[in-house]
Design an enzyme around this catalytic site. Structure first.
Site, mmCIF file in Angstrom:
data_model
loop_
_atom_site.group_PDB
_atom_site.id
_atom_site.type_symbol
_atom_site.label_atom_id
_atom_site.label_comp_id
_atom_site.label_asym_id
_atom_site.label_seq_id
_atom_site.Cartn_x
_atom_site.Cartn_y
_atom_site.Cartn_z
ATOM 1 N N ILE A 113 0.699 -1.316 -0.139
ATOM 2 C CA ILE A 113 0.122 -0.078 -0.137
ATOM 3 C C ILE A 113 0.813 1.235 -0.069
ATOM 4 C CG2 ILE A 113 -1.875 1.347 1.369
ATOM 5 C CD1 ILE A 113 -2.594 -1.519 2.243
ATOM 6 N N ASP A 132 11.183 2.737 5.796
ATOM 7 C CA ASP A 132 10.979 1.249 5.909
ATOM 8 C C ASP A 132 11.820 0.223 6.481
ATOM 9 O OD1 ASP A 132 8.411 -0.519 4.186
ATOM 10 O OD2 ASP A 132 10.247 -1.719 4.933
ATOM 11 N N ARG A 193 -3.396 0.293 10.880
ATOM 12 C CA ARG A 193 -3.897 -0.359 11.975
ATOM 13 C C ARG A 193 -4.156 0.575 13.199
ATOM 14 N NH1 ARG A 193 -5.593 -3.747 9.261
ATOM 15 N NH2 ARG A 193 -5.367 -5.870 9.367
ATOM 16 N N ASP A 217 -8.883 6.297 9.471
ATOM 17 C CA ASP A 217 -9.691 4.950 8.942
ATOM 18 C C ASP A 217 -9.814 3.788 10.015
ATOM 19 O OD1 ASP A 217 -11.471 3.814 6.971
ATOM 20 O OD2 ASP A 217 -9.837 2.507 6.626
ATOM 21 N N GLU A 222 -13.026 -0.769 17.578
ATOM 22 C CA GLU A 222 -14.113 -0.496 16.672
ATOM 23 C C GLU A 222 -15.314 -1.377 16.603
ATOM 24 O OE1 GLU A 222 -11.998 -1.787 12.984
ATOM 25 O OE2 GLU A 222 -10.523 -0.121 12.916
ATOM 26 N N HIS A 240 -13.312 2.380 9.108
ATOM 27 C CA HIS A 240 -12.503 1.145 8.525
ATOM 28 C C HIS A 240 -13.049 0.862 7.286
ATOM 29 C CE1 HIS A 240 -9.633 -2.093 9.838
ATOM 30 N NE2 HIS A 240 -9.649 -1.696 8.614
ATOM 31 N N ILE A 241 -12.941 1.885 6.157
ATOM 32 C CA ILE A 241 -13.584 1.640 4.628
ATOM 33 C C ILE A 241 -12.463 1.526 3.775
ATOM 34 C CG2 ILE A 241 -15.800 2.388 5.252
ATOM 35 C CD1 ILE A 241 -14.947 4.913 3.742
ATOM 36 N N GLY A 242 -11.072 1.646 4.274
ATOM 37 C CA GLY A 242 -10.072 1.821 3.312
ATOM 38 C C GLY A 242 -10.008 0.783 2.429
#
Length: 266
Positions: A113, A132, A193, A217, A222, A240-242
């Protein structure tokens, strides 16, 4: 959950926690197929001990999540969310924010992503900083991004976007110290997350204007129940619609089913 899968040979799971407390009741289970891409809810060592296979494909919802991330970045920069909410309450406030183009964007976590977000940002001509734990030098050269330290990402970025898996190293990564080192004009975006962000520290940072704003998101709990957090005017939230576009849902569902078909054809 135990009652539902206790005599199953296979199970497709989404956000359910699969660990010893469940697996000790599933003696017939041979494979877990993951609907989705996150594995933090699955105890992989417990699966290995019980000789249960784990089927999973990464990156199935990457464009779905990266598009929402870009939406958050544009909305925060251009003051779309805050001004729109005010207008719905009859308050006409003409503040168009700043352009996303040419600003400095920090990407923490450059996997499926994160790397797609970098690609989507290419036309905007942003100064892209990448952090990273894996060497991303070749990718960064291709995308004209700079691979750099976490400290430089935090201190230089106008927007910081989080794209890391949840591990003991990343849990509450965006804590009070992290937020205080950000620019006071900067935005934080989290579509990975909820536990990666210390929500109490973020709530305080937004309330005291330590940073300019944030978009979430994902949440520790949740659905979230912290109404003080949700009501902050400089916080944009989505449920949380990603990875939840129609296309991503179908791809993840088909993949989970195909893994089982392949496994039992052996």
């Amino acid at each position: 959950l135990i009652a539902f899968i206790n005599d199953a040979n296979a199970a497709i799971v989404g956000v359910e926690t699969i660990d010893d407390s469940v697996l000790k009741h599933t003696p017939e289970l041979k494979i877990i197929s993951k609907y989705g891409v996150g594995l933090d809810s699955i105890d992989q060592e417990s699966l290995k001990r019980r000789n249960i296979s784990l089927a999973w494909t990464g990156g199935l919802n990457l464009r779905s999540v990266s598009e929402l991330t870009l939406c958050f970045m544009l909305g925060l920069c251009r003051n779309v969310f805050n001004s729109g909410f005010k207008l719905k309450h009859s308050k006409w406030e003409k503040n168009g924010g700043v352009q996303l183009s040419k600003i400095t964007v920090g990407i923490i976590g450059c996997g499926h992503i994160g790397s797609d977000v970098v690609k989507l940002l290419s036309p905007f001509g942003c100064d892209l900083l990448v952090r990273d734990v894996v060497d991303k030098s070749d990718f960064c050269r291709e995308q004209k991004a700079s691979e750099t330290s976490l400290e430089e990402v935090i201190e230089r970025s106008d927007i910081i976007s989080l794209h890391v898996p949840l591990t003991e190293l990343t849990r509450k990564m965006a804590n009070e110290s992290f937020l205080k080192r950000m620019k006071s004009t900067a935005f934080l975006v989290n579509t990975c997350r909820g536990e990666v962000v210390d929500q109490e520290a973020l709530k305080s940072a937004l309330d005291q204007r330590v940073i300019a704003g944030a978009a979430l998101d994902v949440f520790v709990e949740e659905p979230p129940t912290d109404l003080e957090l949700l009501s902050l005017p400089n916080l944009m939230v989505t449920p949380h619609i990603g990875g939840n576009t129609r296309e991503a849902v179908e791809a993840m569902g088909r993949s989970a089913i195909e893994h089982l078909v392949t496994f039992f054809k052996k």
